[in-house]
Design a protein around this motif. Structure first.
Motif, mmCIF file in Angstrom:
data_model
loop_
_atom_site.group_PDB
_atom_site.id
_atom_site.type_symbol
_atom_site.label_atom_id
_atom_site.label_comp_id
_atom_site.label_asym_id
_atom_site.label_seq_id
_atom_site.Cartn_x
_atom_site.Cartn_y
_atom_site.Cartn_z
ATOM 1 N N ASP A 1 -46.397 54.816 66.601
ATOM 2 C CA ASP A 1 -46.500 56.110 66.621
ATOM 3 C C ASP A 1 -45.057 56.727 66.632
ATOM 4 O O ASP A 1 -44.372 56.634 67.606
ATOM 5 C CB ASP A 1 -47.076 56.702 67.699
ATOM 6 N N PRO A 2 -44.651 57.539 65.696
ATOM 7 C CA PRO A 2 -43.117 58.120 65.960
ATOM 8 C C PRO A 2 -42.940 59.019 66.841
ATOM 9 O O PRO A 2 -41.933 59.531 67.245
ATOM 10 C CB PRO A 2 -42.981 58.882 64.606
ATOM 11 N N ARG A 3 -44.100 59.654 67.548
ATOM 12 C CA ARG A 3 -43.962 60.299 68.639
ATOM 13 C C ARG A 3 -43.327 59.602 69.784
ATOM 14 O O ARG A 3 -42.831 60.242 70.799
ATOM 15 C CB ARG A 3 -45.263 61.073 68.850
ATOM 16 N N LEU A 4 -43.354 58.414 69.929
ATOM 17 C CA LEU A 4 -42.591 57.726 71.009
ATOM 18 C C LEU A 4 -41.370 58.222 71.099
ATOM 19 O O LEU A 4 -40.771 57.992 72.075
ATOM 20 C CB LEU A 4 -42.983 56.210 70.767
ATOM 21 N N PHE A 5 -40.737 58.131 70.012
ATOM 22 C CA PHE A 5 -39.295 58.509 70.030
ATOM 23 C C PHE A 5 -38.830 59.883 70.557
ATOM 24 O O PHE A 5 -37.992 60.009 71.429
ATOM 25 C CB PHE A 5 -38.735 58.556 68.746
ATOM 26 N N ALA A 6 -39.735 60.796 70.558
ATOM 27 C CA ALA A 6 -39.518 62.005 71.152
ATOM 28 C C ALA A 6 -39.640 61.732 72.645
ATOM 29 O O ALA A 6 -39.102 62.642 73.344
ATOM 30 C CB ALA A 6 -40.697 63.086 70.546
ATOM 31 N N LEU A 7 -40.831 61.045 73.066
ATOM 32 C CA LEU A 7 -41.076 60.945 74.500
ATOM 33 C C LEU A 7 -39.753 60.080 74.999
ATOM 34 O O LEU A 7 -39.299 60.612 76.106
ATOM 35 C CB LEU A 7 -42.319 60.080 74.601
ATOM 36 N N LEU A 8 -39.315 58.719 74.287
ATOM 37 C CA LEU A 8 -38.208 58.391 74.986
ATOM 38 C C LEU A 8 -36.919 59.380 75.215
ATOM 39 O O LEU A 8 -36.343 59.345 76.211
ATOM 40 C CB LEU A 8 -37.774 57.176 74.020
ATOM 41 N N ARG A 9 -36.849 60.278 74.074
ATOM 42 C CA ARG A 9 -35.803 61.115 74.174
ATOM 43 C C ARG A 9 -35.780 61.944 75.359
ATOM 44 O O ARG A 9 -34.585 62.175 76.138
ATOM 45 C CB ARG A 9 -35.347 62.045 72.807
ATOM 46 N N GLY A 10 -36.881 62.549 75.702
ATOM 47 C CA GLY A 10 -37.171 63.475 76.917
ATOM 48 C C GLY A 10 -37.244 62.664 78.126
ATOM 49 O O GLY A 10 -36.443 63.240 79.025
ATOM 50 N N ILE A 11 -37.559 61.353 78.276
ATOM 51 C CA ILE A 11 -37.208 60.560 79.422
ATOM 52 C C ILE A 11 -35.728 60.483 79.627
ATOM 53 O O ILE A 11 -35.298 60.558 80.800
ATOM 54 C CB ILE A 11 -38.068 59.294 79.285
ATOM 55 N N HIS A 12 -35.059 60.329 78.653
ATOM 56 C CA HIS A 12 -33.764 59.837 78.592
ATOM 57 C C HIS A 12 -32.792 61.270 79.255
ATOM 58 O O HIS A 12 -31.963 61.135 80.021
ATOM 59 C CB HIS A 12 -32.939 59.385 77.431
ATOM 60 N N GLN A 13 -33.355 62.252 78.776
ATOM 61 C CA GLN A 13 -32.728 63.430 79.032
ATOM 62 C C GLN A 13 -33.075 64.135 80.238
ATOM 63 O O GLN A 13 -32.240 64.737 81.185
ATOM 64 C CB GLN A 13 -32.891 64.647 78.091
ATOM 65 N N GLN A 14 -34.257 63.759 80.788
ATOM 66 C CA GLN A 14 -34.791 64.599 82.142
ATOM 67 C C GLN A 14 -35.116 63.689 83.320
ATOM 68 O O GLN A 14 -35.278 64.008 84.314
ATOM 69 C CB GLN A 14 -35.900 65.250 81.761
ATOM 70 N N ASN A 15 -35.300 62.322 82.815
ATOM 71 C CA ASN A 15 -35.565 61.247 83.987
ATOM 72 C C ASN A 15 -36.736 61.377 84.485
ATOM 73 O O ASN A 15 -37.044 61.024 85.806
ATOM 74 C CB ASN A 15 -34.534 61.199 84.840
ATOM 75 N N LYS A 16 -37.588 62.104 83.901
ATOM 76 C CA LYS A 16 -39.193 62.161 84.545
ATOM 77 C C LYS A 16 -40.104 62.446 83.299
ATOM 78 O O LYS A 16 -39.927 62.894 82.265
ATOM 79 C CB LYS A 16 -39.179 63.752 85.009
#
Length: 411
Positions: free
Chosen positions: A66-81
């Motif tokens: 699911d390509p939405r995984l990349f957006a989720l990984l990016r958000g975790i990297h930026q916000q650590n939450k």
């Protein structure tokens, strides 16, 4: 200009990366979709297309990521939450958690590390996936932007007829990439190429403007090379922006690098720009002035094709240091050591100066909206944007152009 031909593909961009036993396939096949899109264009208000690639991970059984995984990984990297990352992606926490669990099972390894009281961080695999996406996107960026320009012009021709087009061939950069969003009703054919190729295109009248960059106070060899391609009576130079180039370093500069001399005969990993780029030429000029041998730099022959691709390479811990603009370093959270200032300029034929589309272009790059956008790029300034100079003013004084002149002043 690329035209549609039912007998053969119009465009196909494909990139494959092999990670263990998993093939990452990234492709854009525009044939059918372009044909369908053009058929309905006459019924739509004018819109500008921007191409962005999508990733497809497929295992041996045909299951796709699911390509939405990349957006989720990016958000975790930026916000650590995970909660904040899920909200930023428009997902519920439960859906985000289920998505992560599903693809952790797919890969057979964790994508995040949850730390009590400290939120969530990407695991080593999660980081590698995210940096792989950003690296490939950075490498394809110039081709996709050039292709977007071609498609938008095709659409404009269908909707509005053959309006005058301003053709810009230019070295890729952050400020040039801003131009399409400010062009309004001015059709812009933006094609990225090396400085030498852009000036060659100008010489054979294949473009109206040729973009390239000139170092300030250094690189006299570059001035001689570019000067040979321009004629004082027939050409003029338009000032565009000034930018800072230097060393991009891993966060915290763990190797304690302070300048180019620290790259010589050291156990480090360098990532370079391609041979034809103006940035590579600037680096070579700086090394020559300091009497440093590029052969003594480990990784000098390793190449990437954009500033952001170099930065992504370092951010993925595949290199320790590279050379490029400050904006790329800041985009990927890297340290930066400034080494040179350079002017990005555009050359044109003198007769273009009275062309209405050119005058509109000058108004745009000298206008406050565009200047405000440039000021948001780290290491960039636009104080002289739109100023016109003669060849002798620019090359006769080794870039010491008189600034602050009235825009459109030199004809």
């Amino acid at each position: 200009m690329t035209t549609l031909d039912d007998s053969k593909p119009a465009h196909q961009i494909c990139n494959k990366v092999h990670i263990n036993e998993l093939f990452v396939v990234r492709s854009i096949d525009l044939d059918y979709h372009l044909a369908l899109f053009f058929k309905i264009c006459n019924y739509l208000p004018m819109k500008h297309l921007h191409l962005s690639p999508a990733w497809f991970f497929t295992d041996g059984s045909g299951e796709q990521l699911d390509p939405r995984l990349f957006a989720l990984l990016r958000g975790i990297h930026q916000q650590n939450k995970l909660t904040a990352a899920a909200e930023g992606c428009g997902m519920s926490y439960r859906h985000a958690w289920n998505l992560l669990q599903h693809w952790e099972a797919f890969f057979g390894a964790a994508l995040i590390d949850k730390q009590r009281g400290r939120g969530s961080r990407l695991s080593l695999l999660g980081e590698k996936l995210l940096w792989a996406e950003q690296r490939v996107a950075a490498r394809l960026e110039p081709q996709l932007e050039s292709l977007s320009s071609e498609i938008n012009l095709e659409i404009a021709h269908l909707l509005e007829g053959n309006k005058p087009v301003l053709r810009l061939h230019a070295s890729h950069g952050y400020a040039v990439a801003l131009l399409p969003r400010f062009m309004d009703e001015l059709p812009l054919d933006l094609q990225y190429c090396s400085p030498a190729d852009s000036l060659a295109a100008l010489a054979r009248n294949a473009c109206d403007l040729a973009g390239f960059h000139l170092p300030i106070g250094t690189g006299t060899g570059l001035y001689r090379e570019y000067r040979k391609r321009l004629q004082p009576r027939n050409h003029r130079i338009i000032q565009f922006i000034t930018r800072c180039q230097g060393l991009m370093l891993r966060p915290g500069n763990p190797l304690g690098i302070s300048g180019l001399h620290d790259l010589i005969d050291k156990d480090l990993r360098f990532i370079n720009r391609q041979t034809s780029s103006g940035t590579r030429a600037l680096l070579d000029a700086l090394l020559k002035e300091q009497q440093l041998s590029n052969k003594a730099i480990n990784g000098y022959e390793q190449e990437e094709f954009t500033h952001s691709a170099v930065a992504a390479y370092i951010a993925a811990d595949m290199a320790d240091v590279g050379f490029g603009v400050e904006a790329a370093a800041r985009q990927f959270g890297l340290d930066f050591i400034p080494l040179a200032q350079e002017r990005y300029v555009m050359a044109c034929h003198r007769q273009l100066l009275k062309d209405p589309k050119f005058l509109r272009f000058l108004d745009i790059i000298a206008g406050q909206p565009f200047r405000n956008a440039v000021s948001g790029l780290p290491g960039y300034t636009s104080n002289d944007s739109g100023q016109i100079n003669t060849i002798d003013e620019v090359f006769g004084r080794n870039s010491r152009v008189t600034t602050g002149q009235n825009t459109h002043s030199t004809r």
